[in-house]
Design an enzyme around this catalytic site. Structure first.
Site, mmCIF file in Angstrom:
data_model
loop_
_atom_site.group_PDB
_atom_site.id
_atom_site.type_symbol
_atom_site.label_atom_id
_atom_site.label_comp_id
_atom_site.label_asym_id
_atom_site.label_seq_id
_atom_site.Cartn_x
_atom_site.Cartn_y
_atom_site.Cartn_z
ATOM 1 N N MET A 90 -7.641 14.378 10.412
ATOM 2 C CA MET A 90 -6.593 15.335 10.105
ATOM 3 C C MET A 90 -5.687 15.302 11.224
ATOM 4 S SD MET A 90 -6.609 14.734 6.576
ATOM 5 C CE MET A 90 -4.881 15.664 6.106
ATOM 6 N N ARG A 91 -6.731 14.499 12.508
ATOM 7 C CA ARG A 91 -5.618 14.416 14.005
ATOM 8 C C ARG A 91 -5.796 13.025 14.134
ATOM 9 N NH1 ARG A 91 -4.476 19.719 14.878
ATOM 10 N NH2 ARG A 91 -4.105 18.828 16.889
ATOM 11 N N HIS A 109 -8.109 6.981 3.347
ATOM 12 C CA HIS A 109 -6.696 7.330 2.236
ATOM 13 C C HIS A 109 -5.700 7.614 1.593
ATOM 14 C CE1 HIS A 109 -2.369 8.439 4.465
ATOM 15 N NE2 HIS A 109 -2.190 7.633 3.307
ATOM 16 N N ASP A 145 -2.675 4.930 10.251
ATOM 17 C CA ASP A 145 -2.610 4.652 8.174
ATOM 18 C C ASP A 145 -2.313 3.247 8.320
ATOM 19 O OD1 ASP A 145 -3.823 7.181 7.559
ATOM 20 O OD2 ASP A 145 -1.733 8.135 7.113
ATOM 21 N N GLN A 173 -12.429 8.803 -7.219
ATOM 22 C CA GLN A 173 -11.962 7.024 -6.922
ATOM 23 C C GLN A 173 -12.485 6.785 -5.583
ATOM 24 O OE1 GLN A 173 -11.917 4.557 -9.152
ATOM 25 N NE2 GLN A 173 -12.628 6.130 -10.748
ATOM 26 N N GLU A 174 -12.295 7.869 -4.662
ATOM 27 C CA GLU A 174 -12.304 7.838 -3.529
ATOM 28 C C GLU A 174 -13.754 8.453 -3.118
ATOM 29 O OE1 GLU A 174 -10.167 10.586 -0.586
ATOM 30 O OE2 GLU A 174 -8.317 10.774 -1.928
#
Ligand code: GAR
Length: 195
Positions: A90-91, A109, A145, A173-174
């Site tokens: 998360m950077r 993502h 992203d 699902q990820e």
């Protein structure tokens, strides 16, 4: 064998799905799990799986992204990775960092990109009245992203969903998508995986 480093910030459920997939005839192995948060739960979980772990706490760098990333690079390059997987990392990364690992860094993502880059993806899908949501694995470029899409998985948005229930459905699902993409990717195939 391809060498895979995984970057995390939190619980690391995607990291675990990736690490578990890299067994047997899989052409890759996890060689490092690296976090910007020394207390990330995923570090303990990776260590328990026998994977080397490291942390570079971003906080002492006080916003000096270049210096923080130099410390990340030192850890990463010591592990000599062929592929780097961002898995809930998360950077924000600078173009210097993404350029160094161009065409060998992947990210997952929690939206159907190009919809909803950035944060609060599930709430944004709900607010828009979308009938479906999902997740995307893509190659990382200097744009947040963005980058070539390597796979997507879709789930329905159900009546009564809130951001948490939708996130939980997408996360399942990820855990299927990211390992499927990685296996294909390390085999030299960039054809998108569609689940
Ligand atoms: C996952 O849902 C991942 O897609 C998301 O964070 C979660 C991490 O969970 N990533 C992002 O939002 C990246 N901008 P995990 O630590 O259990 O894998």
């Amino acid at each position: 064998m391809k060498r895979v480093a995984i970057l995390i910030s939190g619980g690391g459920s995607n990291m675990i799905a990736l690490a578990r997939s890299m067994q047997g005839d899989h052409p890759a192995r996890p060689v490092l799990v690296l976090s910007n948060d020394p207390s990330a739960k995923g570090l303990e979980r990776a260590a328990a799986m026998g994977i080397p772990v490291a942390a570079v706490d971003h906080r002492p760098f006080k916003g000096d992204r270049a210096a923080f990333e130099a410390a990340l690079v030192q850890q990463l390059d010591a592990a000599v990775p062929d592929v780097i997987c961002l898995a809930g990392f998360m950077r924000i990364l600078t173009a210097g960092f993404t350029g160094r690992y161009a065409r060998r860094m992947l990210n997952i993502h929690p939206s159907l990109l190009p919809k909803y880059p950035g944060l609060h993806t599930h709430q944004r899908a709900l607010d828009a009245g979308d009938a479906e949501a999902g997740c995307t694995v893509h190659e990382v470029t200097s744009v947040l992203d963005d980058g070539p899409i390597l796979g997507q998985a879709r789930v329905p948005v159900l009546p009564g969903d809130d951001a948490d229930s939708l996130a939980a459905r997408v996360l399942v699902q990820e855990h299927a998508l990211y390992p499927a993409v990685l296996r294909r990717y390390v085999s030299g195939d960039r054809t998108p995986v569609l689940l």
